[in-house]
Design a protein around this motif. Structure first.
Motif, PDB file in Angstrom:
ATOM      1  N   TYR A 288     -31.277 -16.878   9.679  1.00  0.00           N
ATOM      2  CA  TYR A 288     -32.753 -15.954   9.895  1.00  0.00           C
ATOM      3  C   TYR A 288     -33.934 -17.419   9.687  1.00  0.00           C
ATOM      4  O   TYR A 288     -34.729 -16.948   8.617  1.00  0.00           O
ATOM      5  N   PRO A 289     -34.052 -18.147  10.461  1.00  0.00           N
ATOM      6  CA  PRO A 289     -34.928 -19.226  10.075  1.00  0.00           C
ATOM      7  C   PRO A 289     -36.515 -18.419  10.134  1.00  0.00           C
ATOM      8  O   PRO A 289     -36.814 -17.876  11.029  1.00  0.00           O
ATOM      9  N   GLY A 290     -37.122 -18.925   9.305  1.00  0.00           N
ATOM     10  CA  GLY A 290     -38.556 -18.587   9.336  1.00  0.00           C
ATOM     11  C   GLY A 290     -38.814 -17.078   8.646  1.00  0.00           C
ATOM     12  O   GLY A 290     -39.822 -16.741   8.285  1.00  0.00           O
ATOM     13  N   GLN A 291     -37.465 -16.277   8.237  1.00  0.00           N
ATOM     14  CA  GLN A 291     -37.755 -15.199   7.496  1.00  0.00           C
ATOM     15  C   GLN A 291     -37.523 -15.494   6.165  1.00  0.00           C
ATOM     16  O   GLN A 291     -36.830 -16.546   5.682  1.00  0.00           O
ATOM     17  N   PRO A 292     -38.081 -14.543   5.151  1.00  0.00           N
ATOM     18  CA  PRO A 292     -37.832 -15.042   3.651  1.00  0.00           C
ATOM     19  C   PRO A 292     -36.411 -14.980   3.169  1.00  0.00           C
ATOM     20  O   PRO A 292     -35.688 -14.311   3.932  1.00  0.00           O
ATOM     21  N   VAL A 293     -36.196 -15.915   2.553  1.00  0.00           N
ATOM     22  CA  VAL A 293     -34.815 -16.219   2.050  1.00  0.00           C
ATOM     23  C   VAL A 293     -34.129 -15.361   0.906  1.00  0.00           C
ATOM     24  O   VAL A 293     -35.259 -15.195   0.210  1.00  0.00           O
ATOM     25  N   HIS A 294     -33.042 -14.734   0.750  1.00  0.00           N
ATOM     26  CA  HIS A 294     -32.618 -14.063  -0.217  1.00  0.00           C
ATOM     27  C   HIS A 294     -31.438 -14.743  -0.678  1.00  0.00           C
ATOM     28  O   HIS A 294     -30.605 -15.403   0.014  1.00  0.00           O
ATOM     29  N   ARG A 295     -31.162 -14.559  -2.080  1.00  0.00           N
ATOM     30  CA  ARG A 295     -29.903 -15.078  -2.688  1.00  0.00           C
ATOM     31  C   ARG A 295     -28.680 -14.176  -1.964  1.00  0.00           C
ATOM     32  O   ARG A 295     -27.577 -14.749  -2.121  1.00  0.00           O
ATOM     33  N   GLY A 296     -28.795 -13.091  -1.691  1.00  0.00           N
ATOM     34  CA  GLY A 296     -27.868 -12.322  -0.767  1.00  0.00           C
ATOM     35  C   GLY A 296     -26.840 -11.807  -1.579  1.00  0.00           C
ATOM     36  O   GLY A 296     -26.887 -11.845  -2.952  1.00  0.00           O
TER      37      GLY A 296
END
Lengths: 196, 196
Positions: free
Chosen positions: A102-110
Motif C-alpha cells: 500500500y505505497p502512499g497509504q498510512p503504514v500500520h504495524r498490522g
C-alpha cells in the motif's frame, strides 16, 4: 467471561485450556482474524502451516481438520465452521507488508505488530510469530499457483469453533490490512466455552 | 571447494556469504533436496514460506523469485531453475511423518532429523526448523485445495542456482521419504560459487 470484542485493527492474547472451545466470530461479516497458538507450557511449540498441510493433505482447512504444531502434535481441532474458506499461506500483515502493498497509504504495524504486543507478556517475541491461521481470509490459489487476496466470504454472525487439544496461549486479531477485509476495518468477537 | 555430494538420506550445513551462488543439483534425477536458510549473524532470522508467498504473490516459485525471511528481508534469489516445480508448503519429513504416512515401514529420522543434526553446531535446534524450500519436490494443489506428493519432474543434471542476499547458514538434504522421490533414495550435489 462471555463474549469479548476485539476492536478494529487490534489484537489480544489469552490462555485456552485443553478441552476448552474457542469461538471466533465475525460479527459484521467480511472480516479476517489472524489466529496463533502456542503450547502454554513451552511456547517454543507453535502452530505450523506446513505440519498441518502434511497431515490434512489439503490447504483448504475446515470442520474436522486439526491444526498441528511444529512438533507434529494436535493443537486445535476445527469442530464447526460456517464459512469454509480460510487462509494458512500468508503471514500476518506488518509494517513491511503495508509499505510494500500500500505505497502512499498510512503504514500500520498490522496484525503482526498487534500480535507481538499481545503475546509479549507470555515470553513470545516477533521472531516467534509464524504463519497464522487466518480465519475467514479468502486467498484463492490459481491453477498456475498465483494467489490473490479477495474479500472474505463470511457474513455477519459467521463463526469458527475450535477445540483446544492442549493447554494453549492464543493470539487473535481483528485484521488491519486494506485488501483482506474488503477495504473496511471491523471488530472480531470471540468466546471461550470452558470444558469444566 | 568444487562440487560436493550429499549421500542418500542425509544432510549437511554450511556457510554461504552474501553474493555467493549456490547450485543445488539433482545428479540422477527425480530426487528432492530440502533447503533451509538462516541469517548467519542471527539465526533467529529464518526462511519463511508465508513471507515469500506474500511478496511473490504465487506459491509456484522459480527463476526471478526471492525467498524471504521471517523479517521480510531477501535471503536468496533464484537466478536459474531448469525444473520450475518445487514445493514450499510441506515440512521436512520426520520420525513422526514416517510413522503417519508409512505405517509398517522402517521409520527414519528424515530430512528433519538430518537437518537438526547438521544445524546443531550453528546453535539451531529442532524447534527452529520451519517449512523448508523443497527443491524439485512436486506437490500439485488441486482446485479443491487437496495436495498430493508426486515424483519430481527433475531429470539427471537438473539444477537450481540461488544467490545469497545476506550471509547465510544453509541446511541442505538428500530426501529420505518414500513418496517424494518416486520411491528410491539418491544423492544431491551442490556447489558454491564464491562472489570474490
Amino acid at each position: 467471561m462471555g463474549r469479548q470484542s476485539i476492536p478494529p485493527r487490534s489484537g489480544t492474547a489469552f490462555r485456552l485450556s485443553a478441552g476448552d472451545t474457542l469461538w471466533v466470530i465475525d460479527p459484521e461479516g467480511v472480516q479476517v482474524a489472524d489466529l496463533l497458538a502456542y503450547n502454554a507450557n513451552d511456547v517454543r511449540e507453535v502452530i505450523s502451516n506446513g505440519r498441518t498441510f502434511d497431515y490434512a493433505e489439503t490447504i483448504k482447512l475446515t470442520t474436522g481438520h486439526v491444526l498441528y504444531s511444529n512438533r507434529s502434535r494436535p493443537m486445535l481441532t476445527i469442530v464447526e465452521d460456517t464459512v469454509g474458506t480460510h487462509d494458512f499461506l500468508l503471514t500476518p500483515c506488518s509494517k513491511a507488508t503495508f509499505e510494500h502493498f500500500y505505497p502512499g497509504q498510512p503504514v500500520h504495524r498490522g496484525c503482526f505488530g498487534n500480535l507481538a504486543e499481545a503475546l509479549a507478556p507470555y515470553g513470545i517475541s516477533e521472531d516467534d510469530i509464524p504463519v497464522a491461521f487466518n480465519c475467514f481470509m479468502n486467498v484463492p490459489v490459481g491453477a498456475d499457483g498465483a494467489i490473490t487476496v479477495q474479500p472474505p466470504l463470511s457474513k455477519a454472525g459467521d463463526f469458527l469453533r475450535l477445540r483446544a487439544e492442549m493447554d494453549l496461549i492464543i493470539g487473535l486479531t481483528a485484521c488491519s490490512a486494506y485488501a483482506s477485509n474488503g477495504g473496511s476495518f471491523k471488530p472480531i468477537d470471540y468466546e471461550v466455552e470452558q470444558a469444566n
